[in-house]
Design a protein around this motif. Structure first.
Motif, short mmCIF file in Angstrom:
data_model
loop_
_atom_site.label_atom_id
_atom_site.label_comp_id
_atom_site.label_asym_id
_atom_site.label_seq_id
_atom_site.Cartn_x
_atom_site.Cartn_y
_atom_site.Cartn_z
N ALA A 42 98.65 74.11 24.86
CA ALA A 42 97.66 74.91 25.59
C ALA A 42 96.36 74.87 24.79
N LEU A 43 95.30 74.42 25.44
CA LEU A 43 94.01 74.25 24.75
C LEU A 43 93.23 75.56 24.76
N SER A 44 92.33 75.65 23.77
CA SER A 44 91.47 76.83 23.67
C SER A 44 90.11 76.50 24.28
N GLY A 45 89.39 77.56 24.59
CA GLY A 45 88.04 77.38 25.12
C GLY A 45 87.02 77.65 24.04
N GLY A 46 85.81 77.97 24.46
CA GLY A 46 84.74 78.23 23.51
C GLY A 46 84.22 76.92 22.91
N SER A 47 83.41 77.08 21.86
CA SER A 47 82.75 75.90 21.26
C SER A 47 83.49 75.34 20.06
N THR A 48 84.27 76.18 19.36
CA THR A 48 84.90 75.72 18.10
C THR A 48 85.77 74.48 18.27
N SER A 68 101.21 59.65 27.27
CA SER A 68 102.00 59.77 28.51
C SER A 68 103.03 60.88 28.40
N LYS A 69 103.28 61.33 27.17
CA LYS A 69 104.27 62.40 26.98
C LYS A 69 103.64 63.72 26.54
N VAL A 70 102.29 63.76 26.59
CA VAL A 70 101.55 64.98 26.22
C VAL A 70 101.05 65.67 27.49
N PHE A 71 101.26 67.00 27.56
CA PHE A 71 100.85 67.78 28.74
C PHE A 71 99.85 68.84 28.32
N PHE A 72 98.67 68.79 28.94
CA PHE A 72 97.59 69.71 28.58
C PHE A 72 97.55 70.89 29.54
N PHE A 73 97.45 72.08 28.96
CA PHE A 73 97.24 73.32 29.71
C PHE A 73 96.03 74.01 29.08
N TRP A 74 95.56 75.11 29.70
CA TRP A 74 94.45 75.88 29.14
C TRP A 74 94.88 77.33 28.95
N GLY A 75 94.70 77.85 27.73
CA GLY A 75 95.12 79.23 27.45
C GLY A 75 94.25 80.25 28.16
N ASP A 76 93.05 79.84 28.53
CA ASP A 76 92.21 80.70 29.37
C ASP A 76 91.13 79.85 30.01
N GLU A 77 90.53 80.41 31.06
CA GLU A 77 89.50 79.64 31.76
C GLU A 77 88.54 80.61 32.42
N ALA A 84 81.05 72.78 35.39
CA ALA A 84 80.04 73.68 34.81
C ALA A 84 80.15 73.66 33.28
N PRO A 85 79.04 73.81 32.56
CA PRO A 85 79.10 73.81 31.09
C PRO A 85 79.96 74.95 30.53
N GLU A 86 80.10 76.05 31.28
CA GLU A 86 80.90 77.18 30.77
C GLU A 86 82.40 76.93 30.92
N SER A 87 82.75 75.83 31.63
CA SER A 87 84.17 75.59 31.92
C SER A 87 84.91 75.10 30.68
N ASN A 88 86.02 75.75 30.34
CA ASN A 88 86.83 75.28 29.21
C ASN A 88 87.48 73.94 29.52
N PHE A 89 87.80 73.73 30.80
CA PHE A 89 88.34 72.42 31.20
C PHE A 89 87.29 71.34 30.91
N ASN A 90 86.02 71.66 31.29
CA ASN A 90 84.95 70.67 31.13
C ASN A 90 84.77 70.28 29.66
N THR A 91 84.85 71.28 28.77
CA THR A 91 84.70 70.99 27.33
C THR A 91 85.76 69.98 26.88
N ALA A 92 87.01 70.23 27.26
CA ALA A 92 88.10 69.33 26.84
C ALA A 92 88.01 67.99 27.55
N TRP A 93 87.59 68.01 28.83
CA TRP A 93 87.48 66.76 29.59
C TRP A 93 86.46 65.83 28.95
N THR A 155 90.91 86.92 21.68
CA THR A 155 91.42 85.54 21.66
C THR A 155 91.83 85.17 23.08
N ALA A 156 91.79 83.89 23.40
CA ALA A 156 91.88 83.46 24.80
C ALA A 156 90.87 84.34 25.55
N SER A 157 91.29 84.93 26.70
CA SER A 157 90.37 85.90 27.31
C SER A 157 91.02 87.27 27.31
#
Ligand code: 6PG
Length: 246
Positions: A42-48, A68-77, A84-93, A155-157
């Protein structure tokens, strides 16, 4: 923390913090895949985490990981369009996912196109339960959850004093009213889901966090009555990686 390991590691600057986190994750992924056949993070958001994501996309990492065996999730969004620049998905993408060869189905992102954060949270919880094949009575276990911390100890949201901290059954909660900075409707993993993880890697960098983290580390049990990040108690290991110069 019971028998779980709690480890604090300080680094000189954000680049060294990112490199240490990259090294830790890059060794954990193949080990986990060898044991269980996949790696759920589960990925984190923010800038760090941005620097970390960029380091994971660098050749010395991306070419040794079987994505192929790694699965990405987001701990918050945040409930904004994914571009959008505020999107945590966008940062990781932008920093990582767009640069690696990974099946589309391995990216399990919140559906921010739904009308409300509440609907998005319910839908995301269904996605998570389906991925882990667990029903309402079980909490899935992520291999690793990446978390950050805000200057208020959120932490997270999950923010201090808010009702979401009291959630004991749901995996994901939605906040339809704007919360946090930037103030936006959000979804967040709950503490039961966060603490169901095997390992939590908490990355702390940036101004204005020294006072609160000193307080938390001086008495984590007491801090856990107020600061959400101190309530993070994963099953195996809680790692704090920071670049705060005290
Ligand atoms: C969010 C984040 C949040 C973040 C902290 C630290 O969506 O806002 O998940 O929990 O990790 O606010 O943010 P920085 O890394 O930008 O300091």
């Amino acid at each position: 923390m019971g028998k779980a390991i709690n480890d604090i590691q300080g680094f000189k600057n954000p680049a060294q913090l990112a490199e240490a986190a990259r090294a830790y994750i890059t060794q954990l992924i193949p080990l986990t895949i060898e044991n269980t056949g996949r790696f759920n993070i589960a990925l984190s958001g923010g800038s760090t985490p941005r620097l970390l994501y960029e380091r994971l996309a660098a050749p010395e990492s991306k070419n040794v990981i079987d994505w192929s065996k790694v699965f990405f999730f987001w701990g918050d969004e945040r409930m904004v369009p994914w571009e959008a620049p505020e999107s945590n998905f966008n940062t990781a993408w932008r920093a990582l996912i767009s640069k690696i060869k990974i099946p589309r189905d391995n990216i399990v992102a919140p559906n921010v196109d739904l009308a409300t954060a509440t609907q998005c949270a319910e839908d995301y919880e269904d996605q998570i339960r389906r991925h882990f094949s667990v029903d309402m009575n079980k909490i899935p276990s992520f291999d690793l959850i990446l978390l950050g911390m805000g200057p208020d100890g959120h932490t997270a949201s999950l923010f201090p004093g808010r009702p979401e901290l009291k959630e004991t059954r749901r995996l994901v909660v939605g906040m339809d009213e704007p919360v946090g900075e930037p103030p936006l409707p959000r979804i967040s993993f709950t503490l039961p889901l966060i603490n169901g993880s095997r390992v939590a890697l908490i990355l702390i960098s940036g101004a204005g966090k020294a006072e609160v983290i000193k307080k938390i580390w001086s008495d984590t049990d007491k801090a856990a009555t107020h600061y959400p990040v101190a309530m993070v108690r994963p099953a195996l290991k809680r790692l704090w990686y920071h670049d705060i110069q005290f």
